[in-house]
Structure formats: structure tokens, C-alpha cells
Design an enzyme around this catalytic site. Structure first.
Site, PDB file in Angstrom:
ATOM      1  N   TYR A 111       0.608  -0.796   0.326  1.00 24.44           N
ATOM      2  CA  TYR A 111      -0.191   0.046  -0.578  1.00 24.44           C
ATOM      3  C   TYR A 111       1.073   1.608   0.374  1.00 24.44           C
ATOM      4  CZ  TYR A 111      -4.592   2.368  -0.536  1.00 24.44           C
ATOM      5  OH  TYR A 111      -5.560   2.773  -0.238  1.00 24.44           O
TER       6      TYR A 111
ATOM      7  N   GLY B 255       6.088   7.899   1.153  1.00 20.70           N
ATOM      8  CA  GLY B 255       6.770   8.034   2.059  1.00 20.70           C
ATOM      9  C   GLY B 255       7.682   7.017   1.558  1.00 20.70           C
ATOM     10  N   HIS B 256       6.904   5.885   0.877  1.00 24.61           N
ATOM     11  CA  HIS B 256       7.722   4.913   0.838  1.00 24.61           C
ATOM     12  C   HIS B 256       8.594   4.697  -0.772  1.00 24.61           C
ATOM     13  CE1 HIS B 256       4.561   2.153   2.808  1.00 24.61           C
ATOM     14  NE2 HIS B 256       5.944   1.581   3.140  1.00 24.61           N
TER      15      HIS B 256
ATOM     16  N   GLN C  16       3.746  -9.831  12.765  1.00 28.71           N
ATOM     17  CA  GLN C  16       3.849  -8.936  14.305  1.00 28.71           C
ATOM     18  C   GLN C  16       3.191  -7.964  14.014  1.00 28.71           C
ATOM     19  OE1 GLN C  16       6.345  -6.578  10.280  1.00 28.71           O
ATOM     20  NE2 GLN C  16       4.769  -4.942  10.969  1.00 28.71           N
TER      21      GLN C  16
ATOM     22  N   VAL D 118       7.838  11.711   5.861  1.00 33.38           N
ATOM     23  CA  VAL D 118       7.639  12.172   4.871  1.00 33.38           C
ATOM     24  C   VAL D 118       5.849  12.872   5.402  1.00 33.38           C
ATOM     25  CG1 VAL D 118       6.960  12.385   2.328  1.00 33.38           C
ATOM     26  CG2 VAL D 118       8.784  11.101   2.988  1.00 33.38           C
TER      27      VAL D 118
HETATM   28  O1  PAF Z   1       7.869  -1.070   8.195  1.00 29.24           O
HETATM   29  C1  PAF Z   1       7.061  -2.005   7.605  1.00 29.24           C
HETATM   30  O2  PAF Z   1       6.451  -1.953   6.495  1.00 29.24           O
HETATM   31  C2  PAF Z   1       7.249  -3.613   8.181  1.00 29.24           C
HETATM   32  O3  PAF Z   1       7.419  -3.228   9.772  1.00 29.24           O
HETATM   33  C3  PAF Z   1       8.603  -4.174   7.793  1.00 29.24           C
HETATM   34  C4  PAF Z   1       9.858  -3.582   8.273  1.00 29.24           C
HETATM   35  C5  PAF Z   1       8.254  -4.505   6.124  1.00 29.24           C
HETATM   36  C6  PAF Z   1       8.911  -5.677   7.991  1.00 29.24           C
HETATM   37  O4  PAF Z   1       7.448  -6.285   7.872  1.00 29.24           O
END
Ligand code: PAF
Length: 279
Positions: free
Chosen positions: A31, A35-36, A62, A177
């Protein structure tokens, strides 16, 4: 742009590269937002003639049992288009969690740093993050991996894991960002209603006030934070803390670089943000 769906394909691709090919890696849960994309652009610049690898994997380990795994936004087609436009060479996008978790019996944990901030309210979260990032680094074997500083605690923990386990490459943190109105970019912003999004601006306004007080010379944390409940209302605060920027333990007086970190729910969506306070 090449899309790889299995760890076997990723390893085959990785082995086929000429020795000395630079790899810049951006791990994400998809998504993709600006920022990405800033991470991908930096990755492109650092990879030079080499390869930019993006991973898209909503890592189940997680998320806690009552968290938003099922509601986490996903848009593979949109992500692929953005990744391609940002100069990505390879997207690793496993079809099932079992690709990365053949068993769920091997874990990576970093003690101490996970006792604070998000680690306290999200038990097991950083174990999941460390485990998946460790696996990804072993598979991709990058020269450099890029992470956003909005997840400041994540970055600190990953740096420790990376050093302690002699994992490949360098870890680079990139600035937060923001939207023009101050909201920190997050995939979870997609789950905010228009009203909740407006209310969530309280977080960046609060952090701006903290920075102003800090610039005016305030070093006492209670004075710096003021009345957090009214500053962040109607958000439901998970935590608002000032912690030592290295150890992440709470401080009452700022004498060394510190971090003011916030986690709060707006319209049921948990948002985090932070600002560094350097005396
Ligand atoms: O920051 C994230 O998007 C996640 O925690 C990561 C580092 C991709 C690990 O699943």
C-alpha cells in the site's frame, strides 16, 4: 520490473547476479505511499547501475490477535505501478506467508529496546518484525536497506539486530514524509474516515508545539509535554513519551538527544509519529 513470488525464485535470481552488483533493498508491507517512494528513489540513487529490490509482504507475525491484520490496506496492482515508476527492478511479493515461514519455530528477538514505546503496547510485534527482516536480508543480501524514521523504534531495533547478527549491507534511516497539512504518511491513513483524518492532525500539531517549547529552552519533560490528553483529544492515547534517542528509555529531563514519540488511535486507527529533540 520482475515480480518474484517465491523464496526459491528470489534465491535463483539473487544467485544469477554478477559478483559486485549493488543491491538496494526496501522492505515494505505494501500500500505504497510517498514515504515508501522516497525510500525507493533513494534506493535507486544508491544502487546506481545495480538493482533495486522491493519486498511487499503483510507480515502476520508482527500483528497481535486483536490488531488490524485483516484490515491492513492492500493494492498490489497500484503498488506494482508505483514501484515500476520509481525505478524498482525486482518486487518480491510472496504468494503465501508459508513462503517466508516454512515453520513458525525460529524467531529473532532484540531484548531491552523492545521494552519501551510500541514494544510495551504491542507484545511480540518486534519479534515478528525482526524475524521477517532477518529472513529478507538473508534472502536478498543487499548492500543497503532503507527504512523510514516514522517507525523510529523499529529502526533502532533493526540496527541492533543487524549489528549483532552480522547481517549483510548497511541500514539507512530516511526522514518522515508528511502530507502538506502535517499528517505523517502511513499506509494505515487509508483506514481513516474524513473526520478521523482531520482529528489526527492533532498529532503533528502537538509535536510542533513540543518542538517550539524545546527550541525556547524547555528541557523538563512534564513542561515540554503539557496537557497531552487535551492536545490529542479526541484521540485515544496509547502513549506519549520522551525517551533517550539511543536506549529508548523514558527521561524526565533532556540532556542528551531524545525522541518525543506518540501513538494514538483516531477513529479506531492506530497512528504513530515522532520528533527528535537534540540539545
Ligand atoms: O515497516 C514496515 O513496513 C514493516 O514493519 C517491515 C519493516 C516491512 C517488516 O514487515
Amino acid at each position: 520490473m520482475l515480480a518474484l513470488r517465491s523464496t526459491a525464485d528470489l534465491l535463483t535470481w539473487r544467485t544469477s547476479l554478477a559478483a559486485g552488483t549493488t543491491i538496494a533493498f526496501v522492505p515494505t508491507m505494501g500500500y505504497l505511499h510517498d514515504g515508501h517512494l522516497s525510500l525507493l528513489r533513494e534506493a535507486r540513487a544508491r544502487a546506481g547501475a545495480g538493482k533495486v529490490v522491493l519486498s511487499i509482504f503483510v507480515n502476520p507475525t508482527q500483528f497481535g490477535p486483536n490488531e488490524d491484520l485483516d484490515r491492513y490496506p492492500r493494492d498490489e496492482a497500484g503498488d506494482f505501478a508505483k514501484a515500476q515508476a520509481s525505478g524498482t527492478d525486482v518486487v518480491f511479493c510472496p504468494t503465501t506467508p508459508e513462503e517466508l515461514y516454512p515453520s513458525r519455530s525460529t524467531w529473532v528477538t532484540v531484548d531491552d529496546l523492545d521494552q519501551h514505546l510500541c514494544g510495551r503496547s504491542r507484545p511480540g510485534h518486534f519479534r515478528g518484525v525482526c524475524t521477517v527482516v532477518c529472513k529478507l536480508l538473508m534472502l536478498v543480501r543487499p548492500d543497503v536497506s532503507l527504512f523510514g524514521q516514522k517507525d523510529f523504534q523499529q529502526l533502532a531495533i533493526l540496527r541492533h539486530m543487524h549489528a549483532d547478527l552480522f547481517l549483510p549491507g548497511e541500514i539507512v534511516g530516511m526522514p518522515i514524509v508528511r502530507e502538506p497539512d502535517g499528517l505523517a504518511l502511513s499506509s494505515r491513513n487509508a483506514n481513516l474516515s474524513a473526520a478521523a483524518r482531520q482529528q489526527a492532525l492533532a498529532i503533528s500539531s502537538f509535536l510542533a508545539q513540543v518542538r517550539e517549547r524545546f527550541s525556547a529552552g524547555v528541557r523538563d519533560v512534564a513542561t515540554l509535554l503539557g496537557d497531552t490528553a487535551s492536545a490529542l483529544a479526541p484521540g485515544k492515547i496509547d502513549y506519549v513519551e520522551v525517551v533517550d534517542a539511543l536506549r529508548l528509555a523514558p527521561v524526565n529531563l533532556i540532556e542528551r538527544p531524545a525522541l518525543c514519540a506518540v501513538a494514538a488511535f483516531f477513529g479506531g486507527v492506530r497512528l504513530i509519529d515522532n520528533t527528535l529533540l537534540t540539545p
